[in-house]
Write a protein that holds these residues in place. Structure first.
Motif, short mmCIF file in Angstrom:
data_model
loop_
_atom_site.label_atom_id
_atom_site.label_comp_id
_atom_site.label_asym_id
_atom_site.label_seq_id
_atom_site.Cartn_x
_atom_site.Cartn_y
_atom_site.Cartn_z
N GLY A 51 0.82 -1.21 0.00
CA GLY A 51 0.00 0.00 0.00
C GLY A 51 0.84 1.25 0.00
O GLY A 51 2.07 1.19 -0.09
N THR A 52 0.17 2.34 0.13
CA THR A 52 0.85 3.62 0.02
C THR A 52 1.72 3.88 1.25
O THR A 52 1.56 3.24 2.28
N ALA A 55 0.71 4.05 5.23
CA ALA A 55 -0.68 3.59 5.30
C ALA A 55 -0.92 2.79 6.58
O ALA A 55 -2.05 2.48 6.93
N LYS A 57 1.09 -0.15 7.25
CA LYS A 57 1.35 -1.55 6.92
C LYS A 57 2.08 -2.28 8.04
O LYS A 57 1.67 -3.35 8.48
N PHE A 176 -4.11 -5.07 0.61
CA PHE A 176 -3.71 -3.76 0.10
C PHE A 176 -4.31 -2.66 0.98
O PHE A 176 -5.52 -2.57 1.11
N LEU A 178 -5.22 1.11 1.91
CA LEU A 178 -5.48 2.39 1.27
C LEU A 178 -5.98 3.38 2.29
O LEU A 178 -6.85 3.06 3.10
N ASP A 185 -3.19 4.84 -6.66
CA ASP A 185 -3.51 3.64 -5.88
C ASP A 185 -4.17 2.59 -6.76
O ASP A 185 -3.86 1.40 -6.70
N LEU A 189 -2.95 -1.12 -7.72
CA LEU A 189 -3.81 -2.23 -7.37
C LEU A 189 -4.10 -3.11 -8.58
O LEU A 189 -4.11 -4.33 -8.49
N GLY A 207 -8.82 -5.45 0.22
CA GLY A 207 -8.54 -4.04 0.47
C GLY A 207 -8.76 -3.70 1.94
O GLY A 207 -9.67 -4.23 2.57
#
Ligand SMILES: Nc1nc2c(ncn2[C@@H]2O[C@H](COP(=O)(O)OP(=O)(O)OP(=O)(O)O)[C@@H](O)[C@H]2O)c(=O)[nH]1
Ligand SMILES: [Mg+2]
Length: 495
Positions: A51-52, A55, A57, A176, A178, A185, A189, A207
């Motif tokens: 992910g960004t 985010a 993670k 993922f 977000l 994004d 994805l 997601g």
């Protein structure tokens, strides 16, 4: 024969074919690679968190494992892909560019920290962390550097893992994260979705609307608005057909809930006992809450620590829970965990990944093997590919899985009765013929007729003029599932 068994049979055949080739008999590297592909079928499913930037993670990795083992930070990004696997004792190994491996010293101060002092991120392919956490027995979790257009080199490390140039997947499924839904994004994805599901389209992508507690700016109803956001995310993502589900999660709250300390509970209890009007005033903003001269019965340093561990929303929700009559830390932790969304995420991971891990891993193995026999051609290569391709192309099992998850959330024109038999025929209550056709043990011989009737029924239903595209797609899948059963019975009769 199950898909995994078919894959094992193909692998066995491939191994024998290479053993019969004098040029390969003395090539342990080739057999090691074949063993690795086969071995992965028996190993835990590999789930990457991507992910960004920022985010959340690494925080979610820790929440899933239940321990602070992935380094998190407000400013410095995760720069190296890190694999967390189950192992008897904590051990961190760096895989360097060029194949060298080195031991990374572990420092424990509340959590695990790697000693990055001697490491050059540019020289390291990835880090391998072995950790004796029960959560890692069935799933290997991979933390990845955040992706963003700002730091292409770091993004590329993640892309190389998730969308490798050779087309051989390194992971079986992706979560993922977000925080927003923007074009970058979605583009990323899509790339990931195409890879993970291969030719069958996305299969293993979930997601997460991450840092869900922040969405409502720390208000009590934050997780409610997070659910709305997740709902909007789901709708948007559904249109792209990439994720099976989108879940709002606060990794921070989940991690704190799973590692709640008695001292934190005691501090929260003191805060919960403060007059509500006074408390609300003191909690109007983060600045006020951590103020040195505050009259709150908890010292400023402890308040700052609470803020770090719970976030503003976490503190508010904890106080509300304590005020509602919860008197012990275990109950508070349970309540926070539930509200964090981690329980829901784990359920989705279980439904989407764990129960289907055999199929996901089989798919990965087929792609890897196909690549392998192309790289090392022998006379048998075309025959091996002729075994692999039909299995790969027969993506119907994957379509069934996708539908089973989507049927829950998407509107259709099916009656309740139709929905029950539809789910059953596409394998929702088991993938054997009897389960799909609802055959009873007393009348197992009705199978061929039931399969034929089901194929006809769903073919007709697919042509209903009022169907929306999704309903038609589901009917067509049911026809295919039924036809496969018809073919199976016909083949059984011939022998
Ligand atoms: N309020 C809140 N903060 C969070 C949450 N998850 C992470 N954070 C904070 O966000 C910052 C970044 O968290 P990380 O887990 O390191 O994020 P990341 O995605 O791994 O970041 P990179 O590896 O740098 O891309 C840290 O300060 C975390 O404490 C969350 O669910 N809620
Ligand atoms: Mg990180």
């Amino acid at each position: 024969m199950s898909t995994s068994d078919q894959v094992r049979a193909i692998l066995g055949g491939t191994r024998r074919a290479y053993q019969g080739e004098p040029a390969y008999r003395q090539r342990p590297d080739v057999f090691n690679e074949l063993d690795r592909i086969a071995g992965r079928l028996n190993q835990p499913i590999r789930i990457a968190l991507a992910g960004t930037l920022k985010a959340g993670k690494s925080t979610l990795v820790n929440a899933l494992v239940g321990e602070t083992i992935a380094p998190t930070d407000a400013t410095e990004a995760t720069r190296i892909v890190t694999w967390f696997r189950h192992g008897p004792i904590p051990k961190v190994t760096a895989n360097h560019v060029g194949g060298r491996r080195s031991n990374v010293p572990i420092a424990r101060n509340g959590g695990l920290t790697f000693d990055f002092g001697t490491l050059d991120a540019a020289d390291i392919l990835d880090l391998d962390v072995e950790w004796p956490a029960a959560e890692l027995i069935d799933a290997t979790i991979i933390d990845t550097p955040g992706t963003s257009s700002l730091s292409r080199d770091v993004s590329e490390r993640t892309l190389r893992l998730l969308v490798p140039e050779d087309g051989v997947p390194r992971v079986d499924a992706v979560v993922f994260l977000l925080r927003t839904l923007n074009a970058a994004d979605i583009a990323l994805l899509k790339q990931i979705g195409e890879l993970v599901g291969g030719s069958s389209g996305a299969l293993g992508v979930i997601g997460v609307a991450s840092r869900a507690d922040e969405i409502g700016a720390g208000r009590l109803d934050a997780m409610m608005s997070a659910k709305d956001v997740a709902h909007r995310f789901t709708e948007e993502l559904d249109r792209t057909g990439i994720c099976q589900a989108v879940v709002p999660v606060s990794g921070l709250l989940a991690l704190t809930a799973r590692t709640l300390r008695q001292s934190e509970f005691a501090a929260l209890e003191k805060l919960a006992a403060v007059d509500i009007a006074e408390l609300n005033k003191a909690m109007l903003s983060v600045d006020r809450f951590v103020r040195e001269d505050s009259a709150l019965p908890v010292d400023a340093a402890t308040r700052a620590q609470l803020l770090d561990r719970f976030g503003m929303f976490g503190i508010r929700i904890s106080i509300a829970v304590l005020r509602s009559g919860v008197t012990d830390s275990v109950s508070l932790a349970d309540e926070l965990l539930e509200r964090s969304g981690l329980v829901a995420l784990r359920d989705v991971i279980d439904q989407q990944f764990a129960q289907r891990s055999e199929l996901l891993k089989a798919h990965t193995a087929l792609l890897s093997l196909r690549r392998f026999v192309e790289l090392h051609p022998i006379p048998a290569t075309p025959y091996i590919i002729a075994d692999i391709d039909p299995l790969l192309a027969d993506t119907h099992a994957f379509e069934e899985l996708r539908l089973l998850s989507q049927l829950r959330s998407r509107p259709t024109t099916f009656t309740e009765d139709e929905m029950v038999s539809l789910r059953r025929i596409i394998g929702g209550s088991g993938t054997d013929a009897a389960s799909r056709l609802g055959l009873t043990p007393e009348a197992p011989y009705d199978g061929p007729r039931a399969a034929f009737a089901a194929a006809q029924r769903w073919r007709r239903r697919a042509e209903h003029p009022l169907n929306d595209p999704f309903t038609t797609r589901a009917c067509r899948a049911a026809v295919r599932s039924a036809e496969a059963l018809v073919a199976m019975y016909a083949a059984a009769e011939r022998y």
